[in-house]
Write a protein that holds these residues in place. Sequence first.
Motif, short mmCIF file in Angstrom:
data_model
loop_
_atom_site.label_atom_id
_atom_site.label_comp_id
_atom_site.label_asym_id
_atom_site.label_seq_id
_atom_site.Cartn_x
_atom_site.Cartn_y
_atom_site.Cartn_z
N SER A 1 -3.64 0.62 -7.04
CA SER A 1 -2.55 0.67 -6.05
C SER A 1 -1.52 -0.40 -6.40
O SER A 1 -1.84 -1.39 -7.08
CB SER A 1 -3.11 0.39 -4.65
OG SER A 1 -2.07 0.48 -3.69
N HIS B 1 -0.27 9.41 5.67
CA HIS B 1 -1.10 8.21 5.74
C HIS B 1 -1.54 7.97 7.18
O HIS B 1 -2.70 7.62 7.44
CB HIS B 1 -0.31 7.00 5.21
CG HIS B 1 -1.17 5.83 4.87
ND1 HIS B 1 -1.59 4.93 5.82
CD2 HIS B 1 -1.71 5.42 3.70
CE1 HIS B 1 -2.33 4.00 5.24
NE2 HIS B 1 -2.42 4.27 3.95
N ARG C 1 7.09 2.95 0.99
CA ARG C 1 7.67 2.80 -0.36
C ARG C 1 9.09 3.37 -0.40
O ARG C 1 9.47 4.04 -1.35
CB ARG C 1 6.77 3.50 -1.38
CG ARG C 1 5.38 2.88 -1.49
CD ARG C 1 4.52 3.56 -2.54
NE ARG C 1 3.23 2.89 -2.66
CZ ARG C 1 2.18 3.15 -1.88
NH1 ARG C 1 2.26 4.08 -0.92
NH2 ARG C 1 1.04 2.50 -2.05
N ASN D 1 2.60 9.48 -0.08
CA ASN D 1 1.47 8.97 -0.85
C ASN D 1 0.55 10.08 -1.36
O ASN D 1 0.39 10.28 -2.57
CB ASN D 1 0.72 7.98 0.05
CG ASN D 1 -0.38 7.22 -0.65
OD1 ASN D 1 -0.86 7.64 -1.70
ND2 ASN D 1 -0.79 6.12 -0.08
N ASP E 1 7.65 6.63 8.06
CA ASP E 1 6.77 5.68 7.37
C ASP E 1 7.37 5.54 5.98
O ASP E 1 7.12 6.34 5.09
CB ASP E 1 5.34 6.25 7.32
CG ASP E 1 4.41 5.42 6.43
OD1 ASP E 1 4.91 4.56 5.68
OD2 ASP E 1 3.19 5.65 6.48
N GLY F 1 1.29 -2.43 6.91
CA GLY F 1 1.88 -1.11 7.11
C GLY F 1 1.19 -0.35 8.23
O GLY F 1 1.82 0.35 9.02
N THR F 2 -0.12 -0.51 8.31
CA THR F 2 -0.88 0.17 9.36
C THR F 2 -0.45 -0.33 10.73
O THR F 2 -0.25 0.45 11.66
CB THR F 2 -2.40 -0.06 9.12
OG1 THR F 2 -2.71 0.44 7.81
CG2 THR F 2 -3.24 0.63 10.16
N1 TLP Z 1 -1.56 2.77 1.36
C1 TLP Z 1 -2.62 2.27 0.54
C2 TLP Z 1 -3.98 2.76 1.03
O1 TLP Z 1 -4.09 2.59 2.40
C3 TLP Z 1 -4.25 4.18 0.71
C4 TLP Z 1 -2.38 2.65 -0.90
O2 TLP Z 1 -3.05 2.08 -1.75
O3 TLP Z 1 -1.50 3.50 -1.16
N2 TLP Z 1 1.87 4.05 4.78
C5 TLP Z 1 1.71 4.44 3.51
C6 TLP Z 1 2.50 5.59 3.00
C7 TLP Z 1 0.81 3.78 2.66
O4 TLP Z 1 0.65 4.20 1.43
C8 TLP Z 1 0.08 2.68 3.18
C9 TLP Z 1 -0.94 1.97 2.32
C10 TLP Z 1 0.28 2.31 4.51
C11 TLP Z 1 1.18 3.02 5.30
C12 TLP Z 1 -0.49 1.18 5.16
O5 TLP Z 1 -0.14 -0.06 4.65
P1 TLP Z 1 -1.16 -1.31 4.74
O6 TLP Z 1 -2.15 -1.13 3.64
O7 TLP Z 1 -0.27 -2.49 4.56
O8 TLP Z 1 -1.78 -1.28 6.09
#
Ligand code: TLP
Length: 353
Positions: A11, A88, A176, A144, A173, A63-64
């Motif tokens: 990642s 996601h 990226r 994603n 969301d 992000g969550t």
């Molecule tokens: N994605 C991570 C994993 O959780 C799968 C990754 O390695 O791609 N929205 C999107 C589109 C994301 O890809 C992610 C993280 C999140 C939200 C959540 O972000 P975090 O990890 O900061 O909570």
Amino acid sequence: MRTKEIIDLRSDTVTLPTEEMLEAIRHAELGDDVFGEDPTVNRLEKLAAEMMNKEAALLVSSGTQANLISLMSNTKRGELVILESESHIYWYEVGGISMIAGLLPWPLKSHTGALDPKDVEAAISPKNIHFPEPALICIENTHNRHGGTIITPEQIRAISEAALAHGLKLYMDGARIFNAAVSLNVDVKELTDHVDNLMFCLSKSLSCPIGSLVVGTQEFIEKARKLRKVLGGGMRQAGIIAAPGIVALEKMIGRLKEDHKNAKRLAEGIAKIDGINVDLGRVQTNMVCFDISGLGIADDLFLLKLKKEGILTLMLAENIVRMVTHRGIEKNHIEKTIAAIENISNELHVGLN
Ligand code: TLP
């Protein structure tokens, strides 16, 4: 003994802060952000809002958390949220949308991640005593689980028209979002213009250690700030998180095209290997997803064989591998990875008969 170099394609979250970020942390002007007194956080939030062409922004831990706070700030408990079925929020956020926000997710299928406005219209069903009230539409950009695909400004506008026609909010969301903007060669504002609010991450391809920003109207951000506190996300001298965030927004966006170039080279290289199937059309940013079912090898064994070569990656689904390029991945790592996959294919004698 020399230790083997690790090529970590799991990642872009694995990126480490740059020297300049570490310096910025060291020298950050700090204060108590729960009192609104951290000048570095205030600077980052102002910068993020300006870049996204919105009124205000809020720094949150992940992000969550950004998605959860945004869902809650846009809705009331018991309402319905329309989102893409591979999103996601639906897959990877521990069901927080229901468990904490008390919302009903209404997933819609799509080909490459962009919701079809006709499906959205149909999902906003006529008023009926049996149905929960639809309140919010969520999109994910880049997407994603569809392989880092881009939702274009035109697609966003079409979805926003459906939202507007029915009095629903549109949330993005945009974990990226800068990958999408850089790949399309447009100002990020073109991607944010038609959404009511959004979040984006500092801690993915922009190389920051921590942090995401929720962005929207002043009123929305006030609600979000209060909800961040409820969720235990009020931080004190958070300038140590914001300082590298400012460096990221000022210095780290332009280089994303390197990651995209590397992803494209990786995809084109492995597309030639017997037993591998890559949809090159989906390789639009920094992700490469490919199907290994033609190799006839178990997923675990495939991952293990790469790991022995120092290459780390993840499965997205059965037989589907995801590789993500980022600042820690250089051209020679891409060539090594292509060669390692080619060796696995040759070892298995795929294509010989
Ligand atoms: N994605 C991570 C994993 O959780 C799968 C990754 O390695 O791609 N929205 C999107 C589109 C994301 O890809 C992610 C993280 C999140 C939200 C959540 O972000 P975090 O990890 O900061 O909570």
